[in-house]
Design a protein around this motif. Structure first.
Motif, PDB file in Angstrom:
ATOM      1  N   ARG A 172       0.901  -1.171  -0.085  1.00  0.00           N
ATOM      2  CA  ARG A 172      -0.079  -0.018  -0.106  1.00  0.00           C
ATOM      3  C   ARG A 172       0.858   1.102  -0.162  1.00  0.00           C
ATOM      4  N   THR A 175      -0.001   5.466  -0.865  1.00  0.00           N
ATOM      5  CA  THR A 175      -1.577   5.382  -1.087  1.00  0.00           C
ATOM      6  C   THR A 175      -2.227   5.725   0.412  1.00  0.00           C
ATOM      7  N   GLU A 177      -4.196   4.479   1.977  1.00  0.00           N
ATOM      8  CA  GLU A 177      -4.304   3.356   3.032  1.00  0.00           C
ATOM      9  C   GLU A 177      -3.334   2.930   3.923  1.00  0.00           C
ATOM     10  N   ARG A 275       0.507   7.151  -5.464  1.00  0.00           N
ATOM     11  CA  ARG A 275       0.501   6.337  -6.657  1.00  0.00           C
ATOM     12  C   ARG A 275      -0.908   6.766  -6.922  1.00  0.00           C
ATOM     13  N   ARG A 276      -1.366   6.772  -8.387  1.00  0.00           N
ATOM     14  CA  ARG A 276      -2.583   7.192  -9.004  1.00  0.00           C
ATOM     15  C   ARG A 276      -3.366   6.022  -9.017  1.00  0.00           C
ATOM     16  N   ARG A 277      -4.749   5.858  -9.091  1.00  0.00           N
ATOM     17  CA  ARG A 277      -5.645   4.827  -9.315  1.00  0.00           C
ATOM     18  C   ARG A 277      -5.861   4.792 -10.689  1.00  0.00           C
ATOM     19  N   ARG A 278      -5.834   3.597 -11.261  1.00  0.00           N
ATOM     20  CA  ARG A 278      -6.172   3.129 -12.795  1.00  0.00           C
ATOM     21  C   ARG A 278      -7.459   2.888 -12.866  1.00  0.00           C
ATOM     22  N   GLY A 281      -9.581   0.508 -10.736  1.00  0.00           N
ATOM     23  CA  GLY A 281      -9.698   0.713  -9.491  1.00  0.00           C
ATOM     24  C   GLY A 281      -8.457   0.468  -8.547  1.00  0.00           C
ATOM     25  N   ARG A 282      -7.317  -0.064  -9.229  1.00  0.00           N
ATOM     26  CA  ARG A 282      -6.230  -0.706  -8.641  1.00  0.00           C
ATOM     27  C   ARG A 282      -5.248   0.446  -8.698  1.00  0.00           C
ATOM     28  N   TYR A 283      -4.312   0.447  -7.692  1.00  0.00           N
ATOM     29  CA  TYR A 283      -3.255   1.536  -7.848  1.00  0.00           C
ATOM     30  C   TYR A 283      -2.107   1.227  -8.933  1.00  0.00           C
ATOM     31  N   GLU A 284      -1.578   2.005  -9.293  1.00  0.00           N
ATOM     32  CA  GLU A 284      -0.417   2.017 -10.630  1.00  0.00           C
ATOM     33  C   GLU A 284       0.646   1.182  -9.799  1.00  0.00           C
TER      34      GLU A 284
END
Length: 384
Positions: A172, A175, A177, A275-278, A281-284
């Motif tokens: 994580r 992020t 989270e 980190r950006r969300r793709r 919905g997952r993070y890059e």
């Protein structure tokens, strides 16, 4: 580089004879005692903080940076060289030898409160950097090294770090989270309780989930957190039985100082990086731009190249001697030793780091990991 018999050029690790310098850290209490004996000056009981936060930054300044990477063709040989492993293994007997010696000094009652606190601070520096040694060992496949990692964490009572760091933070990182990733505009003093309690909760959740999936009871010898805490309890109980109750306040304080030093490092390693969300919905994927790096030579020697943090996150199993510098990774203005002290003074920290973070994101701070208060302020400015 040097010439091989066939005339080709071979790579040689110029820092190879310097890595044992890291073993000066666990001997800091012994050094403090020797300096007091030689000079009669009780101020030397505070040698550990002086060494870590004054001497090392000064040496960093005079020796400069080293961004050289080992060539790809030597990586396998360098990873297999057990010399580098022994540099980490030897930290532990020195660490616990110094702890026992410090307990002996506290137990005599001959030290003043100020001197005892100085020795506690010095021992806390050892405990904090021992967590870094545990970090290096805990990522490895060998069971013996993972066991040594948990042993190194016993002094700071931070055994849950083994679970949370490997199975939480590395998933994580950068992020919202992740409790160990600090946000722009968040002071170290706001980050510290969030990181300590958040990491503890996360570690317990991860371990409970692991054991449930394997059909094992949570409260059992299979629980890595409980066994790590049991080691700390055994260590503290044994030391108290041998040296008396007088040492308990100092033992507890050095443990707190140790894990606060770790969280100081966590604070600066990913400050404001996101980190950006793709679209799914997952993070890059984690990349070098998601960790602050530093190539300061001396502090990297004492920290087993923890400051080459981007490569560590990209390749967690990679051993410290093979970690690489990436040009695209954001750079701290100085080594960890200096930056930790800066983090303790939030206005100065923001003055130095926020402009660097803005530059890293091309002036678009909406792409950074922002504290909610900062995000609201930026949104208000944008609306007007």
């Amino acid at each position: 580089m040097e010439s091989a018999p066939d005339g080709s050029r071979t790579w040689r690790d110029r820092k190879r004879p310097l890595w044992p310098l890291a073993l000066a850290v666990p001997t800091l209490p012994f050094q403090a005692g020797a300096l007091v004996a030689l000079t009669g000056a009780g101020a030397f009981w505070w040698w550990g903080p002086f060494f870590a936060f004054v001497l090392v930054p000064a040496l960093d300044h005079f020796t400069g940076r080293d961004s050289a990477n080992p060539p790809e063709e030597v990586m396998a040989r360098l990873e297999a060289d057990r010399y580098y492993r022994w540099c980490t293994y030897l930290y532990l007997p020195l660490q616990f030898g110094a702890l026992v010696w410090a307990c002996g000094q506290w137990s005599t009652g001959r030290l003043s409160v100020a001197d005892s606190l100085g020795l506690t601070a010095t021992t806390g520096v050892v405990a904090g950097i021992a967590i870094n040694t545990a970090h290096e060992l805990g990522h490895k496949r060998e069971q013996s090294e993972r066991r040594l990692s948990r042993l190194a964490l016993a002094q700071s009572c931070y055994g849950h770090f083994y679970v949370e760091h490997n199975h939480g933070h590395h998933i994580r990182v950068a992020t919202p989270e992740d409790p160990a990733s600090s946000r722009m505009g968040e002071s170290f003093y706001r980050f510290l309780p969030r990181a300590v309690w958040g990491s503890l909760r996360s570690a317990w959740h991860l371990e409970r989930r692991r054991l449930t999936r394997r059909g094992r009871p949570v409260f059992s010898r299979h629980n890595d957190i409980l066994t790590a805490w049991a080691i700390s309890l055994l260590l503290f109980t044994t030391l108290t039985a041998v040296f008396g109750l007088r040492i308990l306040p100092y033992l507890a304080l050095q443990a707190v100082l140790g894990f606060c030093l770790l969280e100081s490092v966590n604070y600066l390693e990913h400050y404001g990086l996101l980190r950006r969300r793709r679209a799914d919905g997952r993070y890059e994927r984690v990349s070098p731009r998601h960790s602050w790096n530093s190539n300061n030579t001396v502090s990297n020697l004492f920290l087993f190249q923890l400051q080459r943090h981007s490569d560590h996150h990209a390749n967690p199993l990679r051993r410290y001697q093979t970690l690489r510098h990436f040009d695209e990774a954001p750079e701290l203005p100085s080594g960890y030793a200096s930056m930790i002290v800066l983090a303790w003074f939030p206005p100065q920290w923001r003055r130095v780091m926020d402009p660097r973070l803005a530059t890293h994101y091309g002036g678009d701070l909406t792409s950074a990991h922002l504290h909610p208060r900062v995000r609201r302020r930026l949104a208000t400015v944008k609306d007007h």
